[in-house]
Write a protein that holds these residues in place. Structure first.
Motif, mmCIF file in Angstrom:
data_model
loop_
_atom_site.group_PDB
_atom_site.id
_atom_site.type_symbol
_atom_site.label_atom_id
_atom_site.label_comp_id
_atom_site.label_asym_id
_atom_site.label_seq_id
_atom_site.Cartn_x
_atom_site.Cartn_y
_atom_site.Cartn_z
ATOM 1 N N SER A 77 0.838 -1.198 0.000
ATOM 2 C CA SER A 77 0.000 0.000 0.000
ATOM 3 C C SER A 77 0.873 1.249 0.000
ATOM 4 O O SER A 77 1.760 1.390 0.850
ATOM 5 N N SER A 78 0.613 2.152 -0.935
ATOM 6 C CA SER A 78 1.388 3.396 -0.948
ATOM 7 C C SER A 78 1.078 4.247 0.278
ATOM 8 O O SER A 78 1.936 4.997 0.756
ATOM 9 N N ALA A 79 -0.147 4.135 0.818
ATOM 10 C CA ALA A 79 -0.486 4.887 2.027
ATOM 11 C C ALA A 79 0.363 4.406 3.198
ATOM 12 O O ALA A 79 0.937 5.209 3.949
ATOM 13 N N THR A 113 4.018 5.391 2.611
ATOM 14 C CA THR A 113 4.240 6.823 2.829
ATOM 15 C C THR A 113 4.391 7.137 4.308
ATOM 16 O O THR A 113 5.292 7.877 4.721
ATOM 17 N N GLU A 156 1.469 9.748 -1.407
ATOM 18 C CA GLU A 156 0.846 8.452 -1.677
ATOM 19 C C GLU A 156 0.044 8.498 -2.974
ATOM 20 O O GLU A 156 -0.454 9.543 -3.406
ATOM 21 N N ASP A 205 -3.839 3.277 -4.703
ATOM 22 C CA ASP A 205 -3.074 2.938 -3.508
ATOM 23 C C ASP A 205 -1.951 1.962 -3.846
ATOM 24 O O ASP A 205 -1.056 1.735 -3.033
ATOM 25 N N LEU A 232 2.893 4.824 -6.864
ATOM 26 C CA LEU A 232 3.665 5.866 -6.199
ATOM 27 C C LEU A 232 4.352 6.707 -7.275
ATOM 28 O O LEU A 232 4.840 6.176 -8.280
#
Length: 480
Positions: free
Chosen positions: A412-414, A417, A429, A440, A443
């Motif tokens: 997950s980019s969230a 991040t 994100e 998500d 990136l």
């Protein structure tokens, strides 16, 4: 998704797009989630009238109760509305989006959240020349709501040289590109208006639109096939009747997609025929990586001047601290926007405008030097990704200032991040560039920072990604 006028045909088209509901939960919840996913990616346009419950149930091979429950869930969560006589129509919820971080430097972190290069070496000489002219400008009020005549002429000359004949009265000077976008959206949009937007796209533009109560209509961008946008936008415009379209035809941020000459000609004509005004963002125009590549014509070439408003500026080619931008459209709309701008902001700084006049007149040389820097930065980022993050999938970048990456499955980019910021690396994100929960798994990584910073930051991202994937990794080390 093309929509037939026949209700049963439309139901089967939507059923093919939805596919078989997955998951172990209730079928109606899976069906609603799939519709939300398609809306989030732009594959199902906002404003699409959904088939009648009975027709869709038959096409999917499920009960009518399942479809009715899915429609109810979509309405409750803000993804659809039902009006008497109009059926159920898709929309996007108006809740708060993902936070878009301010481009602050100097807080002890490596900042890869914003694709912002350092100042061009051409900046200081241009300021020096502008200072020599400043005494001659001190005798009047200093207010120029539509911009200094010399700068408007320089901008008009540059458009004309690129194949888009332009007069100075078609140009309005603003305090940067997004200031121009804000002026246009504020002047032309009303709450509830629909705005066709590439998906993914620049978060600041989405924020301007939603703050006005307008509704983004996401249209998917495929970096591997940029011209697929033409048909997708045509379908979305026909179904949603957007007041405005916001597009970046050159090195779209963040995908890097660039429309071909044929693609932009078709799309410009299509949107004009649909009655949609196109807001063309040229902030990265001229920043191609292949020095031998022929520059496509301006998006606005070939359609009436009133069909588009083209915005540009010097924040990427010269420096983000030089807040000078412009818009170009037909003379009548330019005059209207200049009046609006004059009431909001009496003028852009005269010294900055004098400086910009020299830079615009010499922009070919300025851009050539910037492209040299960006090619070197792109090579560093590409090599570091291949070495440190070989399981990430960057899309090929033809230009611009960043690379758009698909993350490995399950990352997950969230989460990435948040974890990276603890270790001194700030990234934006993927969800910031989309609507709903889209991207998500992506990136954006700029190639505008020094090589040592980029390599150190990617080493941190690799370590964090390993830890999130349960592969361990060494103890956290703050990036420098």
């Amino acid at each position: 998704m093309p929509v037939s006028t026949d209700q049963s045909t439309r139901a089967h088209e939507l059923a093919a797009l939805l596919g078989a509901p997955g998951g172990t939960g209730p079928r109606y919840a899976a069906l609603a989630a799939r519709v939300q996913e398609l809306l989030g990616t732009g594959a199902l346009p906002v404003g699409t009238r959904l088939p009648a419950e009975r027709e869709l149930a038959e096409a999917l091979g499920v009960s009518r109760v399942t479809v009715a429950s899915a429609y109810r869930t979509l309405r409750e969560e803000g993804y659809a509305r039902t009006r008497h006589g109009s059926g159920t129509v898709t929309e996007l919820p108006h809740g708060p989006g993902v936070e878009w971080p301010l481009p602050r430097d100097g807080d002890g972190v490596v900042n890869l959240a914003h694709a912002a290069p350092p100042a061009s070496p051409h900046l200081l000489p241009a300021y020096t020349r502008a200072l020599e002219l400043l005494p001659g400008a001190l005798g009047d009020s200093g207010y120029h709501p539509d911009g200094l005549p010399a700068l408007r002429q320089a901008v008009a000359d540059r458009f004309s040289a690129r194949g888009l004949p332009t007069e100075p009265d078609q140009v309005v000077v603003t305090a940067g590109v997004m200031d121009a976008v804000g002026l246009i959206t504020t002047a032309l949009l009303s709450p509830g208006d629909r705005v066709l937007m590439e998906h993914p796209t620049y978060p600041g533009a989405v924020q301007l639109v939603t703050d006005l109560g307008a509704v983004p209509v996401p249209v998917p961008v495929d970096p591997a096939d940029p011209d697929a946008l033409v048909q997708a936008a045509h379908t979305a415009a026909r179904q949603s009747a957007p007041r405005l379209a916001y597009l970046m035809p050159d090195h779209s941020n963040p995908s890097g997609a660039t429309l071909s000459a044929t693609g932009r000609r078709k799309l410009a004509a299509t949107l004009w025929q649909q009655g949609t005004l196109t807001l063309v963002d040229e902030v990265t125009t001229g920043l191609h990586l292949d020095e031998d590549a022929a520059a496509p014509p301006p998006f606005a070439a070939g359609v009436p001047d009133a069909a588009t408003v083209t915005v540009g500026g010097l924040s990427k080619s010269v420096w983000g601290g030089l807040r000078v931008g412009w818009l170009r459209t037909d003379a009548a709309l330019a005059a209207r926007l200049a009046d609006t701008y004059g009431q909001r902001q009496l003028t852009v700084g005269v010294l900055d405008q004098l400086t910009a006049t020299f830079l615009v007149a010499d922009l070919d040389r300025v851009l050539a030097d910037r492209r040299t820097e960006l090619r070197a930065g792109h090579d560093v980022l590409t090599a570091a990704l291949a070495e440190l993050l070989p399981d990430w999938s960057p899309y090929p970048a033809t230009g611009g200032l960043a690379t758009w990456c698909r993350l490995p499955a399950g990352l997950s980019s969230a989460a990435l991040t948040r974890a990276a910021l603890v270790e001194g690396v700030r990234v934006a994100e993927g969800r910031a560039f989309g609507t709903g929960a889209a991207f998500d798994d992506h990136l954006r990584l700029p190639f505008t920072r020094p090589a040592a910073e980029v390599r150190a930051a990617l080493a941190v991202l690799a370590r964090v990604a390993d830890r999130l994937a349960g592969r361990g990794g060494s103890a956290p080390v703050r990036a420098v």
